[in-house]
Write an enzyme that holds these catalytic residues in place. Structure first.
Site, PDB file in Angstrom:
ATOM      1  CD  GLU A  49      -1.730  -2.453   1.325  1.00 42.96           C
ATOM      2  OE1 GLU A  49      -0.574  -2.710   1.707  1.00 42.96           O
ATOM      3  OE2 GLU A  49      -2.588  -3.331   1.123  1.00 42.96           O
ATOM      4  CD  GLN A  91      -7.636  -7.358  -1.662  1.00 36.83           C
ATOM      5  OE1 GLN A  91      -6.886  -7.908  -0.854  1.00 36.83           O
ATOM      6  NE2 GLN A  91      -7.630  -7.652  -2.950  1.00 36.83           N
ATOM      7  CG  PHE A  92     -11.064  -5.264   3.183  1.00 39.99           C
ATOM      8  CD1 PHE A  92     -12.401  -5.402   3.543  1.00 39.99           C
ATOM      9  CD2 PHE A  92     -10.481  -6.240   2.384  1.00 39.99           C
ATOM     10  CE1 PHE A  92     -13.139  -6.513   3.120  1.00 39.99           C
ATOM     11  CE2 PHE A  92     -11.221  -7.346   1.956  1.00 39.99           C
ATOM     12  CZ  PHE A  92     -12.550  -7.483   2.330  1.00 39.99           C
ATOM     13  CB  ALA A  93     -11.293   1.298   4.705  1.00 39.61           C
ATOM     14  CG  ASP A  94     -10.230  -2.716   8.039  1.00 42.74           C
ATOM     15  OD1 ASP A  94     -10.597  -2.750   9.213  1.00 42.74           O
ATOM     16  OD2 ASP A  94     -11.032  -2.755   7.071  1.00 42.74           O
ATOM     17  CG  PHE A  95      -5.836  -4.107   4.208  1.00 37.03           C
ATOM     18  CD1 PHE A  95      -5.805  -4.609   5.509  1.00 37.03           C
ATOM     19  CD2 PHE A  95      -6.470  -4.852   3.234  1.00 37.03           C
ATOM     20  CE1 PHE A  95      -6.388  -5.829   5.819  1.00 37.03           C
ATOM     21  CE2 PHE A  95      -7.057  -6.077   3.539  1.00 37.03           C
ATOM     22  CZ  PHE A  95      -7.025  -6.572   4.831  1.00 37.03           C
ATOM     23  CG  HIS A 125     -11.179  -7.978   6.664  1.00 40.09           C
ATOM     24  ND1 HIS A 125     -10.301  -8.659   7.463  1.00 40.09           N
ATOM     25  CD2 HIS A 125     -10.715  -8.111   5.391  1.00 40.09           C
ATOM     26  CE1 HIS A 125      -9.350  -9.213   6.703  1.00 40.09           C
ATOM     27  NE2 HIS A 125      -9.568  -8.880   5.454  1.00 40.09           N
TER      28      HIS A 125
END
Ligand SMILES: Cc1ncc(C[n+]2csc(CCOP(=O)(O)OP(=O)(O)O)c2C)c(N)n1
Ligand SMILES: [Mg+2]
Length: 658
Positions: free
Chosen positions: A397, A419-423, A464
């Site tokens: 990222e 891919q997910f906002a968490d990442f 996630h």
């Protein structure tokens, strides 16, 4: 030191000498001024000039170069007027950051130089983006980026080299191995013989170059650049050199053994080369003396100009107005023809229509190409736009956000799909430190949208499910968008892509396939900073955004007795407080619902601002409702209790009864 002339002519050999002499003489002057307290911090590149000068002279003027804190020779080799450099270091108006950032922390499109941010590593990924833009535009150009050996330990180094190799980008990665990273010697920094050996692991070529030998630096880099322009590919160069002064002047060199210092003093790149030129009769002592005199005069004249310049003045309006790049929003009205589609389809449509509209738009993300992304938003895109514009990325990222920054610097637009906002935490540094600050610092735009599939209620656990908008609403320079309905999602995404500023675009996963709406078929835009009044009433103002809006609608439908205004913020930065204020002035009661945990979230700021602006209109204390102050739990029953849906209902009833 042995010099091989090869096919260099005498003029070039003299140019290289003058090229090194200038930064050395500027530095010697700076060291005096530093002692006199006339300039602040100084990072010395004394002893390393051959690298900056040799590399820059091997590049063409139109090729970007990304220097670090010891590369004065890059700036002088691009012939920046010295008084502008001096003004930069003194924090004055005709410096490149108008007093907003110090030393070498600036870039300039005029001279195709992109300066560092303090965090060192992101620079390398930015070079990838610049090179990618050149490659896609078939420009046959090389991009050169510098790093110290210390910063090669950062993850960004690994990410940038890996990206460049997988994408075959013409980037010249230049490691200046000068023995120390602050006080840390190389044997405490890495555990391989040569850093150049790492190239093999990335599948790229490398060279080890004597960084104190200007002819070797120039000839090798010149030859490699020619080869890379013909056949684009990355190259890792390790320049062996030494840092002859402290990390910065105040910190000294006590920890450096005298033996080492003396050994490298004998290898001084300028003294040795000067002797060589004199011995070979390529230059005469009179010419040397004359050159030094001319440079000294140039330095003194330019210093006087910088010292004579008035200090910068502080103008709050100006400061605030230059955090963001100017954006001339163009409203494109939606046509009448609509389709009833899902939230996820609306985003896909906006993205696709924007791809047709902006030929310079590149989308990057994990598994977004043929696979279509984990949420299938880019499904079918590769057959329409090709894999060079819809790019699968390695899992990196930070490197990709930096690459997006580089694309923007080199005239393109980028959408990055997390891919997910968490990442996004793995790409946090370049977002909050590079993209967010670049316009304020040196007037450069960061034309990047980061798509953030976010939110809970989907039984996906702590990593996630987060809705992490508060990480970004805190940071000046970013815009934050958070739609609740398909039609808003499409129009706001189109605007986000048109806007040359960095935009965090939150897409609630729970809404993707559950919420339908009439969405205009053709392209249209919706302005930022305009909240939507979804329901009108007289007794309570409910403010929310994203999934919270749907929860609020449900509760309000269940309790028709509550006569409420429902405000959907739609964008959190800019934030439409006027709509909130006028509603509160009418109703006298305010409840703010956010999905995120409460502390430090936007609800708290809205509450504080309403208190400051509307105190005399309030008939009850403002109520904030958010999630439990825990990570997002996995099991359904735990998550239901974590999320604020039920608490919102009871708090709304309490406020109604107040
Ligand atoms: C992320 C981050 N960590 C630490 C620092 C503090 N710092 C600035 S420069 C530096 C040493 C860098 O060493 P190297 O990359 O070898 O470059 P050199 O100074 O030797 O040219 C350190 C530790 C920083 N600026 N950013
Ligand atoms: Mg170092």
């Amino acid at each position: 030191m042995r010099y091989h002339i090869g096919d260099l002519d005498q003029q070039k050999m003299r140019d290289l000498y003058v090229g090194m002499l200038k930064p050395r003489m500027i530095e010697e002057k700076m060291l005096i001024l530093l002692r006199q307290g006339k300039i602040s911090k100084w990072f010395s590149g004394i002893g390393q000039e051959a690298i900056s000068v040799g590399v820059t002279q091997a590049l063409k003027d139109e090729e970007y170069i990304l220097p670090m804190h010891r590369n004065l020779g890059v700036f002088t080799s691009r012939n920046i007027p010295l008084h502008r450099l001096f003004s930069q270091w003194q924090g004055k108006q005709s410096g490149f950051t108008q007093g907003r950032d110090r030393s070498f922390h600036f870039g300039t499109q005029e001279y195709k130089i992109v300066g560092m941010i303090s965090h060192l590593g992101p620079q390398l990924g930015v070079a990838d983006g610049i090179a990618l833009a050149d490659l896609l535009g078939r420009k046959k150009r090389v991009t050169a980026v510098f790093t110290g050996e210390g910063a090669t330990s950062e993850g960004d180094f690994h990410e940038a080299l890996n990206i460049a190799s997988v994408w075959n980008l013409p980037v010249l990665f230049c490691i200046e191995n000068n023995g120390y990273g602050l006080s840390t010697p190389t044997n405490e920094q890495y555990n391989c013989e040569h850093l150049a050996d790492r190239a093999k692991g990335y599948g790229m070529e490398s060279r080890i170059i004597d960084g104190n030998n200007i002819l070797e630096v120039f000839s090798k880099v010149d030859e490699l650049c020619k080869a890379m322009r013909k056949r684009p590919r990355p190259m890792l160069l390790e320049f062996k050199t030494f840092r002859m002064r402290g990390h910065e002047e105040a910190s000294g060199t006590k920890y450096v053994p005298d033996k080492l210092m003396n050994k490298w003093a004998k290898k001084d790149p300028i003294a040795n080369y000067e002797t060589f030129l004199l011995e070979e009769n390529i230059i005469s002592q009179e010419e040397v003396d004359k050159l030094k005199e001319e440079i000294s005069e140039e330095i003194n004249e330019n210093l006087k100009m910088a010292f004579d310049e008035a200090p910068v003045s502080s103008n709050e309006t100006k400061e605030l107005s230059e955090v963001y790049h100017k954006f001339d929003y163009q409203h494109i009205e939606s046509k009448e023809e609509v389709n009833n589609i899902r939230f996820v389809d609306a985003i896909s449509q906006g993205l696709e229509q924007s791809m047709y509209r902006h030929n310079e738009l590149i989308i990057m993300g994990q598994d977004i190409a043929d696979y279509g992304g984990v949420f299938k938003i880019t499904e079918g895109f590769t057959s329409k736009f090709g894999k060079s514009r819809v790019r699968n990325t390695p899992i990196c990222e930070s490197g990709i956000v930096s690459t997006a920054m580089g694309l923007s610097i080199n005239g393109m637009k980028a959408v990055v799909e997390m891919q997910f906002a968490d990442f996004v935490s793995s790409g946090f540094n370049p977002i909050v430190n590079y993209l967010a600050k670049v316009h304020y610092r040196w007037n450069e735009k960061a034309d990047v949208v980061i798509r953030m599939p976010c939110g809970g209620g989907v039984g996906a656990g702590p990593f996630h499910s987060q809705t992490n908008e508060a990480w970004f609403t805190k940071t000046p320079g970013l815009k934050v968008v958070y739609p609740a309905f398909p039609a808003d999602a499409k129009g706001l995404l189109n605007t986000a892509i048109n806007d040359p500023n960095p935009v965090l675009f939150f897409e609630h996963k729970g809404l993707y396939r559950s919420v339908y709406g009439d969405v205009p078929k053709d392209y249209y835009t919706i302005p930022f900073g305009k909240a939507n009044l979804l329901r009108t009433g007289n007794s309570i103002t409910v403010v929310s955004y994203g999934a919270g809006i749907h929860w609020a609608l449900e509760v309000l439908e269940k309790h028709p007795i509550i006569d409420a205004d429902l405000v959907d913020l739609r964008t959190l930065q800019p934030l439409d407080m006027d709509t909130v204020y006028s509603s509160v002035k009418k109703t006298g009661k305010l409840i703010i619902l956010q999905e995120d945990t409460l502390f430090g979230g936007i609800a708290s700021d809205i509450s504080a601002m309403v208190m400051e602006e509307c105190f005399q209109y309030l008939d009850a204390p403002i109520k904030r409702v958010g999630s439990l102050e825990t990570p997002v739990p996995f099991a359904k029953i735990l998550e239901e209790n974590y999320l604020p849906r039920q608490r919102f209902e009871s708090e709304l009833l309490n406020l109604h009864a107040y």
